[in-house]
Enzyme design. Structure first.
Site, short mmCIF file in Angstrom:
data_model
loop_
_atom_site.label_atom_id
_atom_site.label_comp_id
_atom_site.label_asym_id
_atom_site.label_seq_id
_atom_site.Cartn_x
_atom_site.Cartn_y
_atom_site.Cartn_z
N LYS A 124 0.86 -1.19 0.00
CA LYS A 124 0.00 0.00 0.00
C LYS A 124 0.89 1.22 0.00
O LYS A 124 2.04 1.15 0.44
CB LYS A 124 -0.88 0.02 1.25
CG LYS A 124 -2.14 0.83 1.10
CD LYS A 124 -3.22 0.02 0.42
CE LYS A 124 -4.43 0.85 0.07
NZ LYS A 124 -5.55 -0.01 -0.35
N ASP A 164 -7.11 4.17 -4.45
CA ASP A 164 -7.79 4.00 -3.15
C ASP A 164 -8.43 5.36 -2.86
O ASP A 164 -8.65 6.13 -3.81
CB ASP A 164 -6.78 3.58 -2.07
CG ASP A 164 -7.45 3.08 -0.78
OD1 ASP A 164 -7.87 1.92 -0.74
OD2 ASP A 164 -7.58 3.87 0.19
N GLY A 235 -20.50 6.48 2.72
CA GLY A 235 -19.58 6.97 1.71
C GLY A 235 -20.37 7.36 0.47
O GLY A 235 -21.57 7.06 0.34
N PHE A 236 -19.71 8.05 -0.45
CA PHE A 236 -20.32 8.29 -1.77
C PHE A 236 -19.22 8.35 -2.81
O PHE A 236 -19.31 9.04 -3.82
CB PHE A 236 -21.20 9.55 -1.78
CG PHE A 236 -20.48 10.86 -1.63
CD1 PHE A 236 -19.79 11.15 -0.47
CD2 PHE A 236 -20.47 11.81 -2.65
CE1 PHE A 236 -19.12 12.36 -0.33
CE2 PHE A 236 -19.81 13.02 -2.52
CZ PHE A 236 -19.13 13.30 -1.34
P1 NDP Z 1 -13.13 7.62 -2.60
O1 NDP Z 1 -12.06 8.63 -2.42
O2 NDP Z 1 -13.73 7.42 -3.93
O3 NDP Z 1 -14.28 7.92 -1.54
C1 NDP Z 1 -14.10 7.87 -0.15
C2 NDP Z 1 -14.54 9.13 0.44
O4 NDP Z 1 -15.25 8.88 1.64
C3 NDP Z 1 -13.36 10.04 0.82
O5 NDP Z 1 -13.21 11.03 -0.14
C4 NDP Z 1 -13.75 10.62 2.16
O6 NDP Z 1 -13.95 12.02 2.17
C5 NDP Z 1 -15.12 10.04 2.44
N1 NDP Z 1 -15.18 9.78 3.84
C6 NDP Z 1 -14.17 9.78 4.72
N2 NDP Z 1 -14.62 9.57 5.94
C7 NDP Z 1 -15.94 9.43 5.81
C8 NDP Z 1 -16.96 9.16 6.74
N3 NDP Z 1 -16.72 9.01 8.02
N4 NDP Z 1 -18.20 9.05 6.28
C9 NDP Z 1 -18.46 9.18 5.00
N5 NDP Z 1 -17.53 9.45 4.08
C10 NDP Z 1 -16.29 9.57 4.49
O7 NDP Z 1 -12.57 6.24 -2.04
P2 NDP Z 1 -13.01 4.74 -2.36
O8 NDP Z 1 -14.47 4.67 -2.60
O9 NDP Z 1 -12.08 4.23 -3.37
O10 NDP Z 1 -12.63 4.03 -0.99
C11 NDP Z 1 -13.55 3.87 0.07
C12 NDP Z 1 -13.09 2.73 0.95
O11 NDP Z 1 -13.01 1.53 0.20
C13 NDP Z 1 -11.71 2.90 1.58
O12 NDP Z 1 -11.71 2.28 2.84
C14 NDP Z 1 -10.81 2.11 0.63
O13 NDP Z 1 -9.63 1.69 1.27
C15 NDP Z 1 -11.72 0.95 0.31
N6 NDP Z 1 -11.42 0.19 -0.91
C16 NDP Z 1 -11.28 0.80 -2.12
C17 NDP Z 1 -11.03 0.05 -3.25
C18 NDP Z 1 -10.94 0.66 -4.60
O14 NDP Z 1 -10.73 -0.08 -5.55
N7 NDP Z 1 -11.10 1.96 -4.76
C19 NDP Z 1 -10.86 -1.40 -3.18
C20 NDP Z 1 -11.09 -1.96 -1.87
C21 NDP Z 1 -11.34 -1.17 -0.81
P3 NDP Z 1 -12.91 13.04 2.89
O15 NDP Z 1 -11.75 13.06 1.98
O16 NDP Z 1 -13.60 14.35 2.90
O17 NDP Z 1 -12.60 12.54 4.27
O1 2IT Z 2 -7.91 -1.75 -0.87
C1 2IT Z 2 -7.83 -2.20 -2.03
O2 2IT Z 2 -7.94 -3.42 -2.27
C2 2IT Z 2 -7.64 -1.26 -3.13
N1 2IT Z 2 -7.62 -0.05 -2.89
C3 2IT Z 2 -7.46 -1.76 -4.53
C4 2IT Z 2 -6.03 -2.19 -4.75
C5 2IT Z 2 -5.68 -2.58 -6.15
O3 2IT Z 2 -4.47 -2.85 -6.34
O4 2IT Z 2 -6.52 -2.64 -7.03
#
Ligand code: NDP
Ligand code: 2IT
Length: 445
Positions: A124, A164, A235-236
């Site tokens: 990571k 991420d 989240g969104f």
């Molecule tokens: P994004 O950046 O697209 O969206 C996440 C957003 O959620 C952040 O911008 C953040 O805003 C907001 N956030 C933070 N804290 C909170 C809260 N308490 N309540 C609601 N929203 C909040 O990220 P992803 O959707 O990619 O990632 C979301 C989660 O999924 C993370 O835990 C990530 O590690 C996990 N994940 C992502 C993967 C991927 O492929 N993208 C794969 C597997 C897991 P702010 O910046 O304002 O705090």
């Molecule tokens: O937490 C995760 O699994 C990710 N953010 C995706 C990692 C990846 O290499 O696609």
């Protein structure tokens, strides 16, 4: 192996790294029995070799903003374990990023990647850079400056980063451009690329789709499905978006989304145009969900609150770590929630997980339930190696099969004598065994 002894050593070595210590403890507690039943693990001291990363790169990132001011951020890459494949895992850009958070994420990634059945090790990285409110050019200059250091330690057969929080298609594009320029190669060094220059179809949707596929498999064990179910999502961002689309396709109704400012409750369901609007909200670069309630007036905004107080059948936490605590878990139980499937990494606190396990609801930890994202990254790597492009349907079918296989692995290792499945235990044991056996085969390194 004795979890308490190892944890007290680790706490002394890394005081204050709370998220990292939390993630390690959960895995050790799950694997302790199976580890001690297999003396070859202890003989090779697998556990102490597994809980520390192979190496960590830390670097500074000076960059110039639109006003000509010179800024300095910190950058990291935590290369955790390479036993079953090249290092693989996302990059997070968020002001909260520190070593503890990246070590927890890198550690989780080892087991998640192992569960996918694809050959990927765990890593990571990221930066405390805050993309919020930055111009496109500022994001580009920052990504270029970040890659100026990172390129030295990554490569398609050594370490393959992806997105991420705060890193999506736009950032991957800028990062890739700089890597290409520095190395004069066009190779699959990052995943989540644009689909016209090596990216896989369905990668953007994959984490959310995979999470819902996993929840669907869990519901099936109790002869249930998504049809007519009320679903709370947090989240969104990227993950929430994919999950919402898939829940709608399977006949469920999503009634919440959330941001750091609070949550939206939309009793009419979030579907169709409203999902498109989520993308607009994200692109506004403000990271607040409140404007949704101005546009769709039946929806209510609850400032500073989390969605877990809403009545729902299924909860999908898709925002960030430790966003669902004991009180939230008790609220969900009181309101009759039967299934929690983690889209985010470690969104439930250990106390919340205890409540879910006590109530014997269907609870899936992120390392199993959100593995669809990295699994599709693995499929992108395969396509890049073969210089081929698979259709969306082909990728989605593979993703679905992978999520079903992960579910089966969790059941295999997590089912107790009464037939209840502890998916936390199942995921940790299944993920661990493959990596530990690979480490045994390869000698002490
Ligand atoms: P994004 O950046 O697209 O969206 C996440 C957003 O959620 C952040 O911008 C953040 O805003 C907001 N956030 C933070 N804290 C909170 C809260 N308490 N309540 C609601 N929203 C909040 O990220 P992803 O959707 O990619 O990632 C979301 C989660 O999924 C993370 O835990 C990530 O590690 C996990 N994940 C992502 C993967 C991927 O492929 N993208 C794969 C597997 C897991 P702010 O910046 O304002 O705090
Ligand atoms: O937490 C995760 O699994 C990710 N953010 C995706 C990692 C990846 O290499 O696609």
């Amino acid at each position: 192996m004795n979890t308490e002894r190892i944890m007290s050593q680790l706490e002394k070595k890394h005081p204050g790294e709370l998220e990292y210590l939390q993630a390690v403890r959960e895995v050790l507690e799950s694997i302790e029995d199976i580890y001690n039943q297999n003396p070859q693990f202890e003989a090779a001291n697998i556990v102490e070799r597994l809980i520390e990363p192979d190496r960590i790169l830390t670097f500074k990132i000076p960059w110039v903003d639109d006003n000509g001011k010179v800024n300095v951020n910190l950058g990291y890459r935590v290369q955790f374990n390479q036993a079953i494949g090249p290092y693989k895992g996302g990059l997070r850009f968020h002001p909260s990023v520190n070593l503890s958070i990246l070590k927890f994420l890198g550690f989780e990634q080892i087991f998640k990647n192992s569960l996918t059945t694809l050959p990927m090790g765990g890593a990571k990285g990221g930066s405390d850079f805050d993309p919020k409110g930055k111009s496109n050019n500022e994001v580009m200059r920052f990504c270029q400056a970040f890659m100026l250091e990172l390129w030295k330690v990554i490569g398609p057969e050594t370490d393959v980063p992806a997105g991420d929080i705060g890193v999506g298609g736009r950032e991957i594009g800028f990062l890739f451009g700089m890597y290409k320029r520095l190395t004069q190669t066009h190779v699959g060094v990052l995943t989540g690329k644009g689909t016209n220059w090596g990216g896989s179809l369905v990668r953007p949707e994959a984490t959310g789709f995979g999470n819902v596929y996993f929840a669907k498999e869990m519901l099936k064990t109790r002869n249930l499905d998504f049809n007519g179910k009320t679903v709370a999502v947090s989240g969104f961002g990227n993950v929430a978006w994919g999950a919402i689309i898939k829940v709608n396709q399977l006949g469920g109704k999503v009634v919440t989304i959330s941001g750091p400012d609070g949550y939206i409750y939309d009793p009419d369901g979030i579907s169709g145009d409203k999902v498109e609007y989520l993308l607009e909200l994200r692109a506004s670069n403000q990271d607040i969900v409140k404007p949704y309630s101005y546009k769709f007036t039946n929806a209510q905004f609850f400032e500073g609150k989390r969605p877990w107080e809403v009545k729902c059948d299924v909860a999908l936490p898709c925002a960030t770590q430790n966003e669902l605590d004991k009180q939230d878990a008790l609220n969900l139980m009181k309101n009759g929630c039967i299934c929690v499937s983690e889209g985010a990494n470690m969104p439930s606190t250990p106390e919340a997980i205890e409540i879910f396990l006590e109530h014997k609801i269907l609870f899936a930890p992120g390392k199993a339930a959100n593995a669809g994202g990295v699994a599709t990254s693995g499929l992108e790597m395969s396509q890049n190696s073969m210089k081929l492009t698979w259709s969306a349907n082909e990728v989605d079918t593979k993703l679905h099969d992978i999520m079903c296989n992960i579910h089966q692995a969790c059941v295999k290792y997590g089912k107790d004598s009464e037939g209840t499945v502890n998916y936390v235990k199942g995921a940790n044991i299944a993920g661990f065994l493959k990596v530990a056996n690979a480490m045994l085969d390869q000698g002490v390194l």
